[in-house]
Design a protein around this motif. Structure first.
Motif, short mmCIF file in Angstrom:
data_model
loop_
_atom_site.label_atom_id
_atom_site.label_comp_id
_atom_site.label_asym_id
_atom_site.label_seq_id
_atom_site.Cartn_x
_atom_site.Cartn_y
_atom_site.Cartn_z
N ILE A 24 0.98 -1.45 0.58
CA ILE A 24 -0.12 0.10 -0.31
C ILE A 24 0.95 1.13 -0.28
O ILE A 24 0.30 3.14 -0.04
N ALA A 25 2.40 1.65 -0.25
CA ALA A 25 2.79 2.07 -0.18
C ALA A 25 3.37 2.66 -1.13
O ALA A 25 3.49 1.74 -2.40
N ALA A 26 3.36 4.33 -1.63
CA ALA A 26 3.57 4.63 -2.69
C ALA A 26 4.84 4.54 -3.19
O ALA A 26 5.91 4.43 -2.55
N THR A 27 4.51 4.15 -4.61
CA THR A 27 6.60 4.18 -5.65
C THR A 27 6.77 5.03 -5.48
O THR A 27 6.52 6.73 -5.10
N MET A 28 8.36 4.49 -5.02
CA MET A 28 9.55 5.45 -5.80
C MET A 28 10.05 5.81 -6.50
O MET A 28 10.74 5.24 -7.25
N ASN A 29 9.98 6.74 -7.68
CA ASN A 29 10.79 6.97 -8.92
C ASN A 29 11.26 8.69 -8.85
O ASN A 29 11.01 9.44 -8.49
N LEU A 52 10.36 -5.55 -4.82
CA LEU A 52 10.04 -6.90 -5.47
C LEU A 52 9.69 -5.97 -7.23
O LEU A 52 8.97 -5.24 -7.02
N GLY A 53 10.45 -5.97 -8.24
CA GLY A 53 10.33 -5.36 -9.61
C GLY A 53 10.78 -4.45 -9.95
O GLY A 53 11.58 -3.95 -8.92
N SER A 54 10.58 -3.70 -10.78
CA SER A 54 10.83 -2.61 -11.56
C SER A 54 10.01 -1.61 -12.37
O SER A 54 9.16 -3.20 -13.66
N PRO A 55 9.25 -0.98 -12.05
CA PRO A 55 9.63 -0.34 -10.83
C PRO A 55 9.56 -0.48 -9.87
O PRO A 55 8.44 -1.65 -9.75
N ALA A 56 9.93 -0.39 -8.54
CA ALA A 56 10.14 -1.53 -7.75
C ALA A 56 8.19 -1.48 -6.84
O ALA A 56 8.04 -0.35 -6.30
N ASN A 57 7.82 -2.23 -5.95
CA ASN A 57 7.02 -2.71 -5.80
C ASN A 57 7.02 -2.63 -4.23
O ASN A 57 7.90 -3.49 -3.14
N ARG A 58 7.00 -1.55 -3.39
CA ARG A 58 7.04 -2.07 -1.91
C ARG A 58 5.89 -2.29 -1.43
O ARG A 58 5.14 -1.77 -0.45
N PHE A 229 -3.10 10.27 -10.55
CA PHE A 229 -3.15 8.69 -9.46
C PHE A 229 -1.26 8.91 -9.09
O PHE A 229 -0.37 9.51 -9.35
N VAL A 230 -1.82 8.62 -8.10
CA VAL A 230 -0.51 7.49 -7.24
C VAL A 230 0.12 6.50 -7.22
O VAL A 230 -0.82 5.92 -6.50
N ARG A 231 1.47 6.06 -8.29
CA ARG A 231 0.95 4.23 -8.25
C ARG A 231 1.72 3.88 -7.06
O ARG A 231 2.69 4.34 -6.38
N TRP A 272 -3.82 15.38 -22.96
CA TRP A 272 -1.79 14.84 -23.20
C TRP A 272 -2.07 13.69 -23.36
O TRP A 272 -2.15 13.00 -22.44
N ALA A 273 -0.76 13.81 -23.48
CA ALA A 273 0.16 11.73 -23.17
C ALA A 273 0.66 11.77 -21.81
O ALA A 273 1.53 12.73 -21.83
N ILE A 274 0.48 11.01 -20.94
CA ILE A 274 0.76 11.64 -19.45
C ILE A 274 1.85 10.37 -19.24
O ILE A 274 1.85 9.33 -18.91
N SER A 275 2.79 10.45 -19.20
CA SER A 275 3.88 9.91 -19.17
C SER A 275 4.85 9.53 -17.58
O SER A 275 4.90 10.81 -17.22
N THR A 276 4.99 8.22 -16.79
CA THR A 276 5.16 8.27 -15.31
C THR A 276 5.83 7.92 -15.14
O THR A 276 6.33 6.66 -13.36
N SER A 277 6.74 6.97 -15.92
CA SER A 277 7.54 6.15 -15.69
C SER A 277 8.30 5.78 -17.20
O SER A 277 7.56 5.49 -17.98
#
Length: 279
Positions: A24-29, A52-58, A229-231, A272-277
């Protein structure tokens, strides 16, 4: 840029000793700066935190005995986005895709893209390429699937969703992902906090498509502004991104999720096309 205040409370009745994993923690990137956060377990139990993973799931995991359990997560997250004009967001040829993106072309547990090739070709053969093709997928899912809370459960696949023409946010995301993969566009599932989500606040399932060398965010339900949105977590489908996993016996008796966009008027729109990663 905007700042999202997150407040999430989960209450369980633990019926027998149970092992819990929470995501449930927000991704850090580079797009999400977690300015401060606090996780509280009541009663307190020692827990392990890992990524775990990329982007990291906390995630965290711990054991709890019988009795009441509450997990409370608060965070302040500053968002920044890369905004591109849709005309400039094209598809990448298969041979030029980065190797770590290739798994997101394959069928997965809930995204049976290998069964949708004929349907995807029939529906989108004449759609413009790139961002507009993914937008055409999003529009078709939105227009042909009814959003009905409780109409599916955690075992439902896209085949069932297509048959009954109804689902919840994760089903909208899964169907969109599967159609994109069937069209040769890598796509993946994102679990997120969604300020302004209607009708009820919950963990929200959306998706990303890999275009123009980046991951671009989409929401087929259109229930909340994409730019806020907060990943939380990312994966092939929802099986890789559950907010809670448990081994034992426990019941969720209350869930209160309250993400607030403190600058909602500055949230980017669907124009707009929104990139978040990146990767």
């Amino acid at each position: 840029m905007s700042t999202i205040q997150i407040d999430c409370t989960l209450d369980y009745e633990v019926l027998s000793p149970t092992l819990f994993m929470f995501n449930i923690a927000a991704t850090m990137n580079e797009y999400q700066l977690v300015q401060n956060e606090q996780l509280t377990l009541t009663p307190y139990y020692p827990y392990e935190a890992y990524s775990l993973g990329s982007p990291a799931n906390r995630s965290i995991r711990f054991a709890a005995p019988e009795g009441a359990l509450q997990i409370h997560y608060q965070a302040s997250v500053q968002l920044s986005h890369t905004l591109d004009h849709p005309n400039e967001v094209g598809e990448i040829p298969y041979l030029s895709l980065p190797p770590n993106v290739l798994p997101y072309l394959n069928p997965s547990r809930y995204c049976e893209s290998d069964r949708l090739g004929r349907l995807a070709t029939k529906l989108f053969a004449d759609a413009p390429s790139g961002y507009y093709k993914v937008k055409a997928v999003l529009d078709w899912v939105y227009e042909n699937i009814d959003y009905i809370p409780g109409s599916t459960d955690s075992s439902s696949s896209i085949s069932e969703v297509l048959l009954q023409r109804a689902g919840v946010c994760r089903d909208f995301a899964h169907l969109s992902i599967a159609l994109c993969r069937a069209l040769g566009i890598p796509a993946r599932y994102v679990a997120a906090y969604a300020p302004g989500l209607e009708p009820d606040q919950d963990f929200h399932g959306v998706f990303e498509a890999f275009l123009n060398g980046r991951w671009y965010l989409f929401d087929s339900t259109r229930l909340a502004p994409v730019g806020s949105f907060v990943r939380i977590s990312t994966g092939r489908d929802a099986s890789d991104a559950p907010f809670a996993t448990l081994l034992g016996a426990a019941e969720l008796v209350n869930m209160a999720i309250n993400p607030i966009d403190t600058a909602v008027n500055n949230t980017p729109t669907m124009d707009w096309a929104i990139s978040t990663s990146v990767l």
